[in-house]
Design a protein around this motif. Structure first.
Motif, short mmCIF file in Angstrom:
data_model
loop_
_atom_site.label_atom_id
_atom_site.label_comp_id
_atom_site.label_asym_id
_atom_site.label_seq_id
_atom_site.Cartn_x
_atom_site.Cartn_y
_atom_site.Cartn_z
N THR A 113 54.29 -56.52 33.99
CA THR A 113 52.99 -56.03 33.51
C THR A 113 52.00 -57.19 33.41
O THR A 113 50.85 -57.10 33.86
CB THR A 113 53.14 -55.33 32.14
OG1 THR A 113 54.13 -54.31 32.27
CG2 THR A 113 51.84 -54.73 31.66
N VAL A 114 52.46 -58.31 32.83
CA VAL A 114 51.59 -59.48 32.68
C VAL A 114 51.20 -60.03 34.05
O VAL A 114 50.02 -60.32 34.29
CB VAL A 114 52.29 -60.57 31.82
CG1 VAL A 114 51.52 -61.89 31.86
CG2 VAL A 114 52.44 -60.09 30.39
N GLN A 159 50.99 -58.45 36.85
CA GLN A 159 50.06 -57.55 37.55
C GLN A 159 48.68 -57.58 36.91
O GLN A 159 47.67 -57.44 37.59
CB GLN A 159 50.65 -56.14 37.60
CG GLN A 159 52.01 -56.15 38.31
CD GLN A 159 52.32 -54.87 39.04
OE1 GLN A 159 51.93 -53.80 38.63
NE2 GLN A 159 53.05 -54.98 40.13
N GLU A 160 48.62 -57.78 35.61
CA GLU A 160 47.31 -57.93 34.95
C GLU A 160 46.59 -59.16 35.48
O GLU A 160 45.41 -59.12 35.82
CB GLU A 160 47.48 -58.03 33.42
CG GLU A 160 47.75 -56.69 32.76
CD GLU A 160 48.09 -56.81 31.27
OE1 GLU A 160 48.20 -57.96 30.76
OE2 GLU A 160 48.28 -55.75 30.62
N SER A 194 45.40 -58.64 39.06
CA SER A 194 44.26 -57.72 39.20
C SER A 194 43.05 -58.22 38.41
O SER A 194 42.04 -57.55 38.31
CB SER A 194 44.66 -56.30 38.77
OG SER A 194 45.15 -56.33 37.44
N ILE A 218 42.80 -59.28 35.04
CA ILE A 218 42.63 -58.90 33.61
C ILE A 218 43.08 -60.06 32.71
O ILE A 218 44.19 -60.59 32.86
CB ILE A 218 43.45 -57.63 33.29
CG1 ILE A 218 42.98 -56.45 34.15
CG2 ILE A 218 43.38 -57.30 31.81
CD1 ILE A 218 43.91 -55.25 34.13
N ASP A 219 42.22 -60.46 31.78
CA ASP A 219 42.56 -61.46 30.74
C ASP A 219 43.19 -62.75 31.29
O ASP A 219 44.18 -63.24 30.74
CB ASP A 219 43.53 -60.85 29.71
CG ASP A 219 42.85 -59.80 28.85
OD1 ASP A 219 41.60 -59.80 28.82
OD2 ASP A 219 43.55 -58.98 28.22
N THR A 220 42.59 -63.30 32.34
CA THR A 220 43.19 -64.52 32.90
C THR A 220 42.65 -65.77 32.21
O THR A 220 43.15 -66.87 32.44
CB THR A 220 42.88 -64.63 34.41
OG1 THR A 220 41.46 -64.53 34.59
CG2 THR A 220 43.57 -63.55 35.21
N ASN A 236 47.84 -66.12 26.69
CA ASN A 236 48.50 -64.82 26.82
C ASN A 236 49.62 -64.67 25.78
O ASN A 236 50.49 -65.55 25.67
CB ASN A 236 49.06 -64.70 28.25
CG ASN A 236 49.77 -63.39 28.48
OD1 ASN A 236 50.93 -63.23 28.15
ND2 ASN A 236 49.05 -62.44 29.05
#
Length: 596
Positions: free
Chosen positions: A375-376, A378-379, A382, A384-386, A390
C-alpha cells in the motif's frame, strides 16, 4: 543442445555453442587428466554453459572449490584454476600452488581468467613467486551467458556499484566486448539508441572496437534491427518496488540464482499415509526455472493473482488426460496412451511443484505486513504523501524490520519525490543509524552517491511530470488479462520498459521534455551495413530489438518486455541483455558497506 534457447526469433544456442567450443579448445591444450579448481562464484554461470558431462569428455576427473591451504589429493596431471581476476583470489592460488610443490611429483598448473586476464593479478602471482609455475595463462571471455531464449546476462555482481559509485568502466568494457561477440555471430546491428552516461560510453567503445576491426568485414546477415542501451540510473524506481509477477515474487522471496531456486523442503515432501509427518526432508528443494518447462513458461510472467486460475485449469486437464486410460480398449489405443505417459507424468510433477511454490508465495502475499508495505509503495508511486515522514516506515524502523526493507522504502520515497526535504532526510538517517548501528553510515553515503537517497534540490519534484507524460501509473489494471505493462506491478508501469515501448512507437521525439529531465544523454548511432546485407522486412514481420540494461534488470521488467513482444500489433520483439539479473534486495545488498 539446450532446446529452450532456440525457441525465439534469435537462436541463442549459437552463442552457447561458440562459448562451449572455446572452453573445449582450452581444455584440450592441457593434455592428460585434469582437476579444476573453481572460484565458487563462477560455478553457477558455468553450469548454464557446460554440464559436468562435457568436462568429463575432456578428461576432467576432479573438481574442487578454491580455498586456502592445501588442495585435496588428486591423481591428475593438470590442475587448472578457473577464476575471476581478483587480487584476493591470487593469494589463495599461490598458497595452493606452493603447498602442491612441497607435496611431491610435479603437476602442470594452468590458470583461466574469466572474463579477462589482468596484469595486476599476474603481477601479484609474480610477487608471490608462483607466476612461473603456470604453463597456460589465458582468458575465457564469458561475457554474455544465455539464460533463456530471450535473456542474456553477464552476471557481474558489482556492476552497478562499479559504474555509478566507483567510476570503474571495466564492466562497461566487458559489455561492449559481449556486444561485439553477438554482432560477430548475429550480424551488425544497424541502429543503436541509448539513454544515460554508461550507455554513451558502451556505444563509444563499440564504435572504437569496430574501427579497429575494419579489415574483417562482417558478412553475417543481421538478425537484430536495433540495440537500445539503457542505464539503470535512468530508472532507479523500478527495482525498489516489490515485483508482483510469479517469477518476480519467487525471486523477491527466495532468490533465483543462475536460473535455480532453493525452496523450503516440507511443501514438497510426498505425503505418505500414517507416517504422521515424520521424516520430513531437511535439505532445500532445488528447482531449475526456465522456459524448457512448459507450465513455467506459461505462468512466470503473469501477475501472481492470475496464476491460481491457470493452475486449477491445468489440474483439470491433466486429471482428464489420466482418466483417458479407462477408455483405451484396443492395443493401438493402449500403446498411444503409454507413449504419452512420460509427458503426462512430467506435466503432473511440474503442476505439483508450482502448486507448492504458489502456496508458499501466497502465505507471504496474504500477510498483513505485505499488504501494508505494498500500500505504501503504491501510494508513493502514484504520488501520494511523498514529501513527509511516512508512518509505516517509522514503525518498521521502531520494530527493527530488516534494514534492506527499510532502505528500499526510504529510497523509493526519495526517488518518487526527486529527493527528500532536508529535515525528512535527516530524520530518516538519524533513526536508521540509531536503530541499526552507526556502521551503516557508509551505506547511506553510497545510496546518496547513487542518487537513491538524496536531498531535493531547489524544492523541485520532477516525478509527477515524468509519471504523467510516460503514463507510469494506471488506476484500472486488469491483472487477469492485461492490456498494459503496468500489470507487472499492479498499477505501476516500469519506466525503463515504457521508454523502450515509446522508442518503438511513436519514437523518442514525442517525449523530448522527459528525456531531458532523466539523467544522462540520449543518442542515436547508425552502423552502416555492407552492400547486400540490408534488411528487407516482410509485411507484418516484427522488428527485433536487443535491449541492454547497464546496471541490472528485474524479472518484472523482463516480463513487461515479453508482454510487449507478444502484442498482436506491437511491431517489436525484444531480446534482453543485462549486466546482472537483480531485485531490490540484492541491489541494496550490493550497495551496503560496513565500517570494519
Amino acid at each position: 543442445m539446450a532446446a529452450h534457447l532456440s525457441y525465439g526469433r534469435v537462436n541463442l544456442n549459437v552463442l552457447r555453442e561458440a562459448v562451449r567450443r572455446e572452453l573445449r579448445e582450452f581444455l584440450d591444450k592441457c593434455a592428460g587428466s585434469k582437476a579444476i579448481v573453481w572460484d565458487e562464484y563462477l560455478t553457477g554461470p558455468f553450469g548454464l554453459i557446460a554440464q559436468y558431462s562435457l568436462l568429463k569428455e575432456h578428461e576432467v576427473e576432479k573438481m574442487f572449490t578454491l580455498k586456502g591451504s592445501r588442495l585435496p589429493a588428486a591423481d591428475v596431471k593438470n590442475i587448472i584454476f578457473f577464476v575471476r581476476p581478483r587480487l584476493e583470489l591470487m593469494d589463495i592460488i599461490a598458497e595452493n600452488v606452493l603447498s602442491e610443490d612441497r607435496r611431491g611429483p610435479a603437476r602442470d598448473f594452468h590458470i583461466l581468467f574469466v572474463p579477462r586476464r589482468s596484469l595486476l593479478c599476474e603481477q601479484r602471482l609474480k610477487d608471490l613467486g608462483v607466476l612461473g609455475s603456470f604453463i597456460h595463462r589465458e582468458e575465457y571471455s564469458l561475457d554474455l551467458i544465455p539464460f533463456d531464449g530471450d535473456l542474456l546476462s553477464m552476471e557481474s555482481e558489482g556492476a552497478f556499484k562499479e559504474c555509478y559509485l566507483e567510476s570503474d568502466q571495466t564492466c562497461l568494457y566487458h559489455a561492449a566486448k559481449g556486444l561485439m561477440t553477438l554482432q560477430a555471430l548475429y550480424g551488425t546491428i544497424p541502429q543503436i539508441f541509448g539513454k544515460g552516461e554508461c550507455a554513451r560510453q558502451v556505444a563509444n567503445m563499440m564504435i572504437r572496437m569496430k574501427r579497429e576491426f575494419t579489415g574483417s568485414q562482417n558478412s553475417v546477415f543481421p538478425v537484430f534491427d536495433n540495440l537500445l542501451l539503457l542505464d539503470r540510473n535512468v530508472d532507479l524506481l523500478t527495482p525498489l518496488a516489490t515485483q508482483l509477477t510469479y517469477e518476480g515474487l519467487i525471486d523477491e522471496i527466495y532468490g533465483i540464482q543462475n536460473s535455480y531456486v532453493k525452496l523450503p523442503p516440507e511443501k514438497f515432501a510426498p505425503k505418505k499415509q500414517g507416517d504422521g509427518g515424520k521424516d520430513l526432508p531437511t535439505e532445500a528443494k532445488k528447482l531449475q526455472l526456465n522456459s524448457a518447462e512448459e507450465l513455467y513458461a506459461e505462468i512466470r510472467d503473469k501477475n501472481f493473482n492470475a496464476v491460481g486460475s491457470v493452475l486449477s485449469k491445468k489440474a483439470k486437464v491433466i486429471s482428464a488426460a489420466f482418466e483417458e486410460r479407462h477408455n483405451a480398449k484396443t492395443v493401438g489405443e493402449i500403446k498411444q496412451f503409454v507413449s504419452q505417459l512420460p509427458h503426462m507424468q512430467a506435466a503432473r510433477g511440474s503442476l505439483a511443484n508450482h502448486t507448492s511454490i504458489a502456496e508458499l508465495i501466497k502465505d507471504v502475499t496474504t500477510s498483513e505486513d505485505f499488504f501494508d508495505k505494498l500500500t505504501v509503495e503504491q501510494e508513493f508511486m502514484s504520488g501520494i504523501d511523498t514529501d513527509k515522514v511516512n508512518g509505516y516506515i517509522e514503525d518498521c524502523i521502531a520494530q527493527k524490520h530488516s534494514l534492506i526493507k527499510v532502505l528500499r522504502l526510504v529510497c523509493l520515497q526519495s526517488v518518487c519525490n526527486s529527493g527528500l526535504k532536508q529535515k525528512v532526510l535527516d530524520y530518516y538517517k538519524r533513526e536508521i543509524l540509531q536503530t541499526y548501528g552507526y556502521e551503516h553510515i557508509l551505506t547511506l553515503h553510497n545510496l546518496e552517491k547513487a542518487g537513491l537517497l538524496k536531498p531535493q534540490i531547489g524544492g523541485r519534484n520532477n516525478y509527477p511530470t515524468i509519471r504523467k507524460t510516460l503514463r507510469l501509473w494506471m488506476d484500472d489494471v486488469n491483472e487477469q488479462s492485461p492490456t498494459d505493462i503496468s500489470y507487472v506491478y499492479s498499477g505501476y508501469a516500469p519506466l525503463s520498459v515504457r521508454l523502450a515501448q515509446l522508442l518503438s512507437r511513436p519514437g523518442w521525439r514525442s517525449i523530448e521534455e522527459v528525456l531531458r529531465i532523466l539523467p544522462g544523454p540520449h543518442f542515436e548511432e547508425r552502423q552502416p551495413l555492407p552492400t547486400g546485407l540490408q534488411k528487407k522486412r516482410q509485411p507484418g514481420e516484427n522488428r527485433v530489438t536487443l535491449i541492454f540494461f547497464l546496471g541490472g534488470v528485474t524479472f518484472a521488467e523482463v516480463a513487461a518486455l515479453r508482454f510487449l513482444s507478444q502484442l498482436e500489433d506491437g511491431g517489436t520483439e525484444y531480446v534482453i541483455a543485462t549486466t546482472k539479473l537483480m531485485n531490490g534486495a540484492t541491489w541494496m545488498e550490493s550497495l551496503m558497506e560496513k565500517l570494519v
